[in-house]
Design a protein around this motif. Structure first.
Motif, PDB file in Angstrom:
ATOM      1  N   ASN A 179     -13.556  -3.580   2.901  1.00 49.40           N
ATOM      2  CA  ASN A 179     -13.388  -2.226   4.161  1.00 49.40           C
ATOM      3  C   ASN A 179     -12.496  -1.630   3.044  1.00 49.40           C
ATOM      4  O   ASN A 179     -11.852  -1.616   2.769  1.00 49.40           O
ATOM      5  CB  ASN A 179     -12.972  -2.406   5.513  1.00 49.40           C
ATOM      6  N   PRO A 180     -13.586  -0.378   3.094  1.00 46.70           N
ATOM      7  CA  PRO A 180     -13.419   0.412   1.676  1.00 46.70           C
ATOM      8  C   PRO A 180     -11.974   0.919   1.996  1.00 46.70           C
ATOM      9  O   PRO A 180     -11.470   1.529   1.045  1.00 46.70           O
ATOM     10  CB  PRO A 180     -13.905   1.436   1.582  1.00 46.70           C
ATOM     11  N   LEU A 181     -11.655   1.106   3.241  1.00 42.01           N
ATOM     12  CA  LEU A 181     -10.639   2.657   3.934  1.00 42.01           C
ATOM     13  C   LEU A 181      -9.428   0.776   4.355  1.00 42.01           C
ATOM     14  O   LEU A 181      -8.532   1.390   5.122  1.00 42.01           O
ATOM     15  CB  LEU A 181     -10.983   2.881   5.606  1.00 42.01           C
ATOM     16  N   SER A 182      -9.143  -0.449   3.719  1.00 40.98           N
ATOM     17  CA  SER A 182      -8.300  -0.805   4.680  1.00 40.98           C
ATOM     18  C   SER A 182      -6.986  -0.898   3.380  1.00 40.98           C
ATOM     19  O   SER A 182      -6.038  -1.042   4.474  1.00 40.98           O
ATOM     20  CB  SER A 182      -8.672  -2.876   4.043  1.00 40.98           C
ATOM     21  N   ASP A 183      -6.775  -0.507   2.833  1.00 38.48           N
ATOM     22  CA  ASP A 183      -5.633  -0.201   1.618  1.00 38.48           C
ATOM     23  C   ASP A 183      -5.703   1.297   1.297  1.00 38.48           C
ATOM     24  O   ASP A 183      -5.338   1.792   0.112  1.00 38.48           O
ATOM     25  CB  ASP A 183      -5.522  -1.290   1.013  1.00 38.48           C
ATOM     26  N   VAL A 184      -5.622   2.638   2.239  1.00 40.34           N
ATOM     27  CA  VAL A 184      -5.756   4.140   1.654  1.00 40.34           C
ATOM     28  C   VAL A 184      -4.531   4.545   0.905  1.00 40.34           C
ATOM     29  O   VAL A 184      -4.755   5.083   0.224  1.00 40.34           O
ATOM     30  CB  VAL A 184      -6.218   4.933   3.096  1.00 40.34           C
TER      31      VAL A 184
ATOM     32  N   GLU B 106     -13.434   7.570  -6.721  1.00 40.29           N
ATOM     33  CA  GLU B 106     -12.853   6.532  -5.734  1.00 40.29           C
ATOM     34  C   GLU B 106     -13.526   7.561  -4.471  1.00 40.29           C
ATOM     35  O   GLU B 106     -13.845   6.506  -3.876  1.00 40.29           O
ATOM     36  CB  GLU B 106     -10.935   7.283  -4.870  1.00 40.29           C
TER      37      GLU B 106
ATOM     38  N   GLN C 101     -15.900   4.787  -4.219  1.00 35.15           N
ATOM     39  CA  GLN C 101     -15.633   3.244  -3.848  1.00 35.15           C
ATOM     40  C   GLN C 101     -15.592   3.178  -2.659  1.00 35.15           C
ATOM     41  O   GLN C 101     -16.318   1.645  -2.167  1.00 35.15           O
ATOM     42  CB  GLN C 101     -13.755   2.860  -4.389  1.00 35.15           C
ATOM     43  N   LEU C 102     -15.633   4.454  -2.421  1.00 35.79           N
ATOM     44  CA  LEU C 102     -16.156   4.416  -0.507  1.00 35.79           C
ATOM     45  C   LEU C 102     -17.299   4.416  -0.256  1.00 35.79           C
ATOM     46  O   LEU C 102     -17.633   4.089   0.676  1.00 35.79           O
ATOM     47  CB  LEU C 102     -15.237   5.956   0.069  1.00 35.79           C
TER      48      LEU C 102
ATOM     49  N   ARG D 102     -19.156   0.810  -0.931  1.00 36.69           N
ATOM     50  CA  ARG D 102     -18.135  -0.614  -0.860  1.00 36.69           C
ATOM     51  C   ARG D 102     -18.314  -0.903  -2.005  1.00 36.69           C
ATOM     52  O   ARG D 102     -18.522  -2.596  -1.390  1.00 36.69           O
ATOM     53  CB  ARG D 102     -19.116  -0.506   0.116  1.00 36.69           C
TER      54      ARG D 102
ATOM     55  N   THR E  91     -11.345  -0.326  -2.519  1.00 38.93           N
ATOM     56  CA  THR E  91     -10.780   0.301  -1.869  1.00 38.93           C
ATOM     57  C   THR E  91     -10.155   1.918  -2.305  1.00 38.93           C
ATOM     58  O   THR E  91      -9.480   1.727  -3.628  1.00 38.93           O
ATOM     59  CB  THR E  91      -9.276  -0.012  -1.542  1.00 38.93           C
TER      60      THR E  91
ATOM     61  N   GLN F 254      -8.078   4.432  -2.397  1.00 35.53           N
ATOM     62  CA  GLN F 254      -6.098   4.875  -2.194  1.00 35.53           C
ATOM     63  C   GLN F 254      -5.567   6.266  -2.732  1.00 35.53           C
ATOM     64  O   GLN F 254      -6.321   6.335  -4.174  1.00 35.53           O
ATOM     65  CB  GLN F 254      -5.679   3.259  -3.149  1.00 35.53           C
TER      66      GLN F 254
END
Length: 122
Positions: free
Chosen positions: A2-7, A77, A80-81, A84, A87, A89
């Motif tokens: 999940n690309p939004l797991s550790d924003v 970034e 990456q989003l 996928r 993440t 960040q």
């Protein structure tokens, strides 16, 4: 993944292992900081006249280095989003931009030193 797991990302040199609860040394913030220093120096070195014109001012260097580093990091970034492949960040965006700013200041100092040497030789 999940690309939004550790924003928010890692803001220091230590992170905590979620399983054991121990502190783990990480160099992610240092790597992101160092990544954009040579990038900005090389961009300014190669495109100095196109970016700055004839005169190079510290204010212009600061603004351009922040703008170029921020937009380049934001592009990475967002890719990456969208793709996928990692993440996204906020900490990466911040440390890349600050590294670009420092690279711009290093460029200015080296450029000013070279100009002083040239004037002394004349």
């Amino acid at each position: 993944m999940n690309p939004l797991s550790d924003v928010w990302g890692v803001w220091g040199i230590y992170t905590y292992n979620s399983v054991t609860g121990q502190r783990v040394l990480t160099s992610e913030c240092i790597e992101n900081f160092l990544l954009f220093m040579p990038y900005i120096i090389l961009i300014f070195w190669n495109f100095e006249e196109k970016i700055f014109g004839k005169k190079v001012y510290i204010g212009k260097i600061v603004l351009e280095s922040i703008k170029i580093a921020f937009l380049s990091s934001l592009t990475i970034e967002l890719l990456q989003l969208l793709l996928r492949l990692g993440t996204i960040q906020i900490s990466d965006l911040f440390f890349n931009t600050v590294g670009g700013l420092v690279g711009g200041i290093i460029y200015f100092l080296v450029n000013a030193g070279i100009e002083r040497i040239r004037r002394a030789d004349i």
